[in-house]
Design an enzyme around this catalytic site. Structure first.
Site, PDB file in Angstrom:
ATOM      1  CB  SER A 288      -0.881   0.002   1.252  1.00  0.00           C
ATOM      2  OG  SER A 288      -0.079   0.211   2.390  1.00  0.00           O
TER       3      SER A 288
ATOM      4  N   GLY B 251      -9.168  -5.127   4.309  1.00  0.00           N
ATOM      5  CA  GLY B 251      -9.148  -6.147   3.259  1.00  0.00           C
ATOM      6  C   GLY B 251      -9.155  -5.586   1.850  1.00  0.00           C
ATOM      7  CB  ALA B 252      -9.184  -2.146   0.405  1.00  0.00           C
ATOM      8  N   GLY B 253      -6.763  -4.042   0.250  1.00  0.00           N
ATOM      9  CA  GLY B 253      -5.513  -4.446  -0.394  1.00  0.00           C
ATOM     10  C   GLY B 253      -5.523  -5.928  -0.740  1.00  0.00           C
ATOM     11  CG  ASP B 254      -5.955  -8.572   2.372  1.00  0.00           C
ATOM     12  OD1 ASP B 254      -4.745  -8.325   2.263  1.00  0.00           O
ATOM     13  OD2 ASP B 254      -6.572  -8.550   3.447  1.00  0.00           O
TER      14      ASP B 254
ATOM     15  CG  ASN C 269      -7.283  -0.293  -9.307  1.00  0.00           C
ATOM     16  OD1 ASN C 269      -6.589  -0.539  -8.317  1.00  0.00           O
ATOM     17  ND2 ASN C 269      -6.889   0.529 -10.257  1.00  0.00           N
TER      18      ASN C 269
HETATM   19  N1  LIG Z   1     -12.247   4.439  -1.257  1.00  0.00           N
HETATM   20  C1  LIG Z   1     -11.923   3.681  -2.298  1.00  0.00           C
HETATM   21  N2  LIG Z   1     -12.544   3.861  -3.474  1.00  0.00           N
HETATM   22  C2  LIG Z   1     -12.258   3.098  -4.557  1.00  0.00           C
HETATM   23  N3  LIG Z   1     -11.351   2.112  -4.538  1.00  0.00           N
HETATM   24  C3  LIG Z   1     -10.696   1.872  -3.398  1.00  0.00           C
HETATM   25  C4  LIG Z   1     -10.940   2.633  -2.215  1.00  0.00           C
HETATM   26  N4  LIG Z   1     -10.134   2.182  -1.242  1.00  0.00           N
HETATM   27  C5  LIG Z   1      -9.424   1.174  -1.777  1.00  0.00           C
HETATM   28  N5  LIG Z   1      -9.746   0.981  -3.071  1.00  0.00           N
HETATM   29  C6  LIG Z   1      -9.180  -0.014  -3.987  1.00  0.00           C
HETATM   30  O1  LIG Z   1      -8.527  -1.024  -3.230  1.00  0.00           O
HETATM   31  C7  LIG Z   1      -7.112  -1.002  -3.490  1.00  0.00           C
HETATM   32  C8  LIG Z   1      -6.373  -1.249  -2.203  1.00  0.00           C
HETATM   33  O2  LIG Z   1      -6.673  -0.217  -1.284  1.00  0.00           O
HETATM   34  P1  LIG Z   1      -5.572   0.416  -0.331  1.00  0.00           P
HETATM   35  O3  LIG Z   1      -4.528   1.065  -1.123  1.00  0.00           O
HETATM   36  O4  LIG Z   1      -6.311   1.273   0.630  1.00  0.00           O
HETATM   37  O5  LIG Z   1      -4.963  -0.882   0.348  1.00  0.00           O
HETATM   38  P2  LIG Z   1      -4.572  -1.194   1.836  1.00  0.00           P
HETATM   39  O6  LIG Z   1      -4.157   0.083   2.541  1.00  0.00           O
HETATM   40  O7  LIG Z   1      -3.620  -2.306   1.785  1.00  0.00           O
HETATM   41  O8  LIG Z   1      -5.932  -1.690   2.440  1.00  0.00           O
HETATM   42  P3  LIG Z   1      -6.154  -2.570   3.736  1.00  0.00           P
HETATM   43  O9  LIG Z   1      -4.844  -2.590   4.508  1.00  0.00           O
HETATM   44  O10 LIG Z   1      -7.223  -1.801   4.429  1.00  0.00           O
HETATM   45  O11 LIG Z   1      -6.555  -3.889   3.226  1.00  0.00           O
HETATM   46  C9  LIG Z   1      -6.825   0.345  -4.128  1.00  0.00           C
HETATM   47  O12 LIG Z   1      -5.702   0.275  -4.974  1.00  0.00           O
HETATM   48  C10 LIG Z   1      -8.114   0.600  -4.882  1.00  0.00           C
HETATM   49  O13 LIG Z   1      -8.106  -0.089  -6.102  1.00  0.00           O
HETATM   50  O1  LIG Z   2      -8.080  -9.235   8.012  1.00  0.00           O
HETATM   51  C1  LIG Z   2      -7.199  -8.160   7.911  1.00  0.00           C
HETATM   52  C2  LIG Z   2      -6.684  -8.043   6.510  1.00  0.00           C
HETATM   53  O2  LIG Z   2      -6.196  -9.245   6.071  1.00  0.00           O
HETATM   54  C3  LIG Z   2      -5.645  -6.943   6.358  1.00  0.00           C
HETATM   55  O3  LIG Z   2      -5.034  -6.985   5.118  1.00  0.00           O
HETATM   56  C4  LIG Z   2      -4.561  -7.032   7.377  1.00  0.00           C
HETATM   57  O4  LIG Z   2      -3.832  -5.841   7.272  1.00  0.00           O
HETATM   58  C5  LIG Z   2      -5.086  -7.187   8.777  1.00  0.00           C
HETATM   59  O5  LIG Z   2      -4.007  -7.471   9.627  1.00  0.00           O
HETATM   60  C6  LIG Z   2      -6.091  -8.313   8.908  1.00  0.00           C
HETATM   61  O6  LIG Z   2      -6.604  -8.296  10.206  1.00  0.00           O
END
Ligand SMILES: Nc1ncnc2c1ncn2[C@@H]1O[C@H](COP(=O)(O)OP(=O)(O)OP(=O)(O)O)[C@@H](O)[C@H]1O
Ligand SMILES: O[C@H]1[C@H](O)[C@@H](O)[C@H](O)[C@@H](O)[C@H]1O
Length: 381
Positions: free
Chosen positions: A192, A242-245, A269
């Site tokens: 991220s 879980g957005a990143g996942d 995305n």
């Molecule tokens: N508010 C949003 N609107 C649209 N797309 C989003 C949004 N938030 C996240 N995304 C999508 O999800 C992807 C991953 O989000 P982000 O960069 O926030 O990951 P992250 O910080 O690892 O998330 P997390 O740790 O909460 O799982 C982004 O690249 C984007 O495609």
């Molecule tokens: O379920 C969530 C998710 O997998 C996230 O990606 C991680 O950052 C957290 O640690 C976890 O609790």
């Protein structure tokens, strides 16, 4: 004509193409000093949820304790003497809304690490190292590299350290970890934007492809000779967990199905944006999934006609990429299927809340049913 034996061989090859490694966990979401939701967590659960939605089969290695309370598609290894990994996520209420929320994460319980001997003795085309609580060891990632043609790693599995008193998650520089020497043997490293500052992207991109996600702004792909920004999708963010996942699940599912990197990142995305609209593990609309699956197949065929290179990862934006985005935007507009909401009667399990002093529910939570997992997500409105 394809014989039954050939078809069975093809099927078994398909079945063992992706190996996901990372522990399931129990997530407790806390806001304004109250528990907002408890749900199944862990990158492995979000990624396999996207794979299931897109009908991509995989093997999954995960460890949980005897207290693991969800029924999941990929059975974890149960360690009877230990408890399941638990994370408490504290959200800053001031940032609630469409913006990416800051949160403080605490690992309040840690299950066993996943060791090389826990991995299957077979070969895979793709491997995903997606730990959340420090369960992936350098030797585990090395073993994955040995048994998989291409390994995708989430930097959160590599740079997290945990406060010895309260488990607060902190990040260390990638170069200070035992994973650093393995980078030239990794295919893709996902981070991220907050995590990316813990590595030297300019250095790492010389060895492997780096994908940096940036919340509502989408993501950027860096490779040795170039970089590319990938358009986001509009979303009404409710929970960023879980957005990143989910992004990583969509991205790798796209590559597995033969998409070029920019198209696969677009799929990432899409699933990241769908994920933030729901609390906990997202439930995807079946009509949306069908449209996406059909379009991915069509896109794959279309790109085969244009592409001449046989490279494992194709980085250049393929012809029709913008139209693919437009299609996915339109498909996303399908009204989400109504999710059944029930009134909370009596908490069947307050396991997580017993572990540390977290304030009790302040309001009646609603339950969001998820078809993949029998236990509902418990939500406080
Ligand atoms: N508010 C949003 N609107 C649209 N797309 C989003 C949004 N938030 C996240 N995304 C999508 O999800 C992807 C991953 O989000 P982000 O960069 O926030 O990951 P992250 O910080 O690892 O998330 P997390 O740790 O909460 O799982 C982004 O690249 C984007 O495609
Ligand atoms: O379920 C969530 C998710 O997998 C996230 O990606 C991680 O950052 C957290 O640690 C976890 O609790």
């Amino acid at each position: 004509m394809v014989t039954t034996a050939e078809s069975a061989a093809h099927k078994s090859q398909q079945q063992s193409r992706v190996l996901i490694v990372g522990n399931y966990c129990h997530d407790v979401l806390i806001q304004n000093n109250a528990v907002k939701a408890v749900s199944l967590g862990g990158a492995a659960s979000f990624i396999s949820n996207v794979f299931n939605g897109l009908s991509v089969s995989c093997n999954l290695v995960s460890k949980v304790g005897e207290d693991f309370k969800y029924t999941v598609s990929y059975t974890p290894i149960v360690i009877p003497t230990l408890k399941t990994t638990v994370f408490h996520s504290y959200f800053d209420p001031g940032l609630h809304g469409n913006d990416h929320q800051d949160r403080i994460l605490k690992r309040v319980c840690a299950c066993d690490p996943i060791r090389p001997s826990d991995l299957p003795d077979t070969r895979f085309k793709y491997g995903m190292g997606v730990g959340v609580g420090g369960e992936i060891l350098p030797e585990t990632l090395e073993r994955m590299i040995e048994i998989c043609d291409v390994v995708f790693a989430d930097i959160q599995a590599l740079i997290r350290v945990f406060d010895s008193v309260d488990g607060t998650v902190k990040l260390v520089k990638l170069e200070e970890t035992g994973f650093y020497p393995l980078l030239p043997r990794i295919g893709v490293l996902k981070a991220s934007s907050e995590e990316a500052v813990f590595m030297d992207v300019e250095e790492v991109r010389k060895w492997c492809c780096v994908v940096v996600t940036n919340g509502k702004h989408g993501c950027k792909v860096y490779w040795k000779d170039g970089e590319l920004g990938i358009s986001p999708f509009l979303a009404n963010q409710d929970d960023p967990t879980g957005a990143g996942d989910s992004f990583f699940g969509g991205f790798v599912a796209g590559l597995v199905q033969g998409l070029a990197v920019p198209d696969a990142a677009l799929l990432g995305n899409l699933f990241g944006s769908l994920s933030v609209e729901q609390v906990g593990l997202p439930k995807f609309d079946t009509r949306l999934l069908q449209r996406v699956k059909d379009e991915v197949q069509r896109r794959k065929m279309q790109c085969l006609l244009h592409e001449k290179s046989d490279d494992e990862l194709k980085f250049l934006r393929p012809v029709g990429h913008e139209q693919f985005h437009t299609f996915l935007v339109a498909a996303r507009l399908i009204t989400p299927c109504s999710i059944e909401e029930h009134q909370w009667n009596s908490p069947s399990s307050t396991m997580e809340m017993e572990q540390t002093a977290v304030p009790h529910y302040t309001k009646q939570p609603k339950l969001l049913a998820n078809p993949m997992y029998e236990e509902p997500i418990q939500r406080v409105e």
